[in-house]
Write an enzyme that holds these catalytic residues in place. Structure first.
Site, mmCIF file in Angstrom:
data_model
loop_
_atom_site.group_PDB
_atom_site.id
_atom_site.type_symbol
_atom_site.label_atom_id
_atom_site.label_comp_id
_atom_site.label_asym_id
_atom_site.label_seq_id
_atom_site.Cartn_x
_atom_site.Cartn_y
_atom_site.Cartn_z
ATOM 1 N N SER A 154 0.835 -1.200 0.000
ATOM 2 C CA SER A 154 0.000 0.000 0.000
ATOM 3 C C SER A 154 0.877 1.260 0.000
ATOM 4 C CB SER A 154 -0.953 -0.041 1.188
ATOM 5 O OG SER A 154 -1.958 0.929 1.069
ATOM 6 N N ASP B 65 -9.654 -3.960 -5.474
ATOM 7 C CA ASP B 65 -8.912 -2.875 -4.829
ATOM 8 C C ASP B 65 -8.899 -1.652 -5.737
ATOM 9 O OD1 ASP B 65 -7.192 -1.301 -3.349
ATOM 10 O OD2 ASP B 65 -5.403 -2.471 -3.831
ATOM 11 N N HIS C 175 -8.430 -4.758 -0.928
ATOM 12 C CA HIS C 175 -7.149 -4.153 -0.585
ATOM 13 C C HIS C 175 -6.518 -4.803 0.646
ATOM 14 C CE1 HIS C 175 -4.109 -0.991 -0.577
ATOM 15 N NE2 HIS C 175 -4.313 -0.820 0.717
#
Length: 337
Positions: A173, A268, A298
Site C-alpha cells: 500500500s 482494490d 485491498h
C-alpha cells in the site's frame, strides 16, 4: 453459475462480516483515525489468531538529514541471532509498512508479526523501517527516512550476517509507494545492487488517475478519501503529485530499476496503480511479474489463516524471497519498444 460482476471472495467476506462489528468508527481527523486503527490492531490480530513468532530482533534510530529521526527494527530468521549469523551472507529485505501515510508502524501487532513470520519462513533478515506520519510530517521527509533505512541496511549488511549483494526492498500500500521511491532513489543516487522490488497492493500514482472503484464505497466518497490522503501527505502544492519520489509511476524513466514482483487485488481501488507500473517497467526492459488476486480486496491479503488466497499469497511471497538465496537469473536484454 454466471457472474455478471466481480465479487468479494466468500472467505474474505466472512472475515469482513466478523470484524466489522468490532471495528471502531473512523474519526474525522488523522489523529483520531490513527488512534482508532491502533486500538483495532490487537482486536483484529486476536480474531485472526495472529501472534508474533519467536525470532531475534534489534532496534536502531537513525539521524536523517532534513527530516525527523527514523526507527528501524532488524528481524533475524531464528530465535538466536548467533544462529542466523553462522549461516552468513543471508539475503536482506528492507520493508516498509502500509497505512495511507497516516497510521500503523513497526510496533503494531499485525506488522511486527508479519515481519517476524516473513523473516523466519523465507530464511532472510528483514529490516523494517518506520517513517513519520502525515499530516504532522509531510513529503519529502518519508522517502528520505526510508532511503536512510535502506542505506543503513546496505552499509551494515555484513555486520548483521547478511549479504549486501542480496538486497531486496518491499512494501504494501503506502509502504509500496515508499519502497518503489526508495528503489528509484537508490538508482539515482547510489546504484547499490538490489535483487528484488516486492510491491503488494501498492499506491504508486498520487495524481489518482489510475484510481479505480471499490465495492461498497461510492466513487465520489472514494475520490474524496484519496484527495484527503494526498493532501495530508503532500500538502497544498499540486505539482508534487507528479514528483517521481511521491508518485513512482510518474517517473520519466524506469530504466535501471530492479527486477520487480507486484501483487494486486481485483476489488482494490489501487489495482490500476500496480498494473500500470508493471506495464511501465516491462516497457523499459525491467524483469517484472504482476499477479492479480481474483475476488480479493485491498486488505484481505492480510487475513492469514482465514482466507485461502491470503495463505497462498504468503507462500508465494516466501518462495519469491527464497530466490534471493540463489544466483540471479541472467536474462537476455529485452527488445526495445
Amino acid at each position: 453459475m454466471t457472474y455478471t460482476r466481480p465479487r468479494l471472495d466468500a472467505f474474505a467476506a466472512a472475515v469482513d462480516a466478523r470484524l466489522k462489528p468490532l471495528a471502531p468508527k473512523q474519526g474525522k481527523t488523522a489523529q483520531a483515525r490513527r488512534a482508532d486503527a491502533e486500538a483495532f490492531d490487537p482486536i483484529m490480530c486476536r480474531e485472526l489468531g495472529i501472534e508474533p513468532v519467536d525470532v531475534a530482533t534489534e532496534e536502531h534510530t537513525l539521524t536523517v538529514p532534513n527530516a525527523p529521526d527514523a526507527r528501524l527494527r532488524v528481524y533475524w530468521p531464528t530465535p538466536e541471532r548467533a544462529a542466523a549469523a553462522d549461516a552468513g551472507g543471508l539475503p536482506i529485505l528492507v520493508e516498509f509498512f502500509g497505512g495511507g501515510f497516516e497510521i500503523a508502524g513497526i510496533d503494531w501487532v499485525w506488522w511486527d508479526a508479519h515481519f517476524r513470520e516473513r523473516a523466519r519462513d523465507a530464511g532472510i533478515i528483514v529490516v523494517a523501517g518506520e517513517y513519520s506520519h502525515a499530516p504532522e510530517v509531510r513529503f519529502p521527509a518519508q522517502p528520505e527516512q526510508c532511503w536512510s533505512v535502506f542505506e543503513w541496511a546496505a552499509e551494515h549488511a555484513r555486520e548483521l550476517g547478511g549479504d549486501p549483494e542480496r538486497m531486496a526492498i518491499g512494501g504494501g500500500s503506502a509502504g509500496g509507494n515508499l519502497a518503489a521511491a526508495t528503489a528509484m532513489m537508490n538508482r539515482d543516487r547510489a546504484s547499490r545492487p538490489v535483487r528484488l522490488l516486492l510491491l503488494e497492493v501498492p499506491l504508486l500514482d498520487l495524481t489518482t488517475q489510475h484510481l479505480g472503484s471499490q465495492p461498497g464505497v461510492p466513487r465520489l466518497v472514494l475520490r474524496q478519501l484519496a484527495k484527503t490522503l494526498v493532501r495530508q501527505y503532500l500538502g497544498p502544492d499540486r505539482a508534487l503529485r507528479r514528483n517521481p519520489y511521491a508518485s513512482p509511476l510518474r517517473a520519466t524513466s524506469f530504466t535501471g530499476m530492479p527486477p520487480t514482483v507486484i501483487y494486486t487485488a481485483e476489488l482494490d481501488a489501487l489495482r490500476g496503480d500496480g498494473e500500470a507500473y508493471a506495464r511501465a517497467l516491462g516497457e523499459a526492459g525491467v524483469p517484472v511479474s504482476c499477479m492479480r488476486m481474483i475476488g480479493q480486496s485491498h486488505g484481505s491479503a492480510g487475513y492469514r489463516r482465514a482466507v485461502p488466497m491470503s495463505d497462498h499469497q504468503h507462500r508465494d511471497v516466501v518462495a519469491t524471497l527464497r530466490t534471493l538465496h540463489d544466483a540471479p537469473v541472467d536474462y537476455p536484454k529485452a527488445a526495445s519498444r
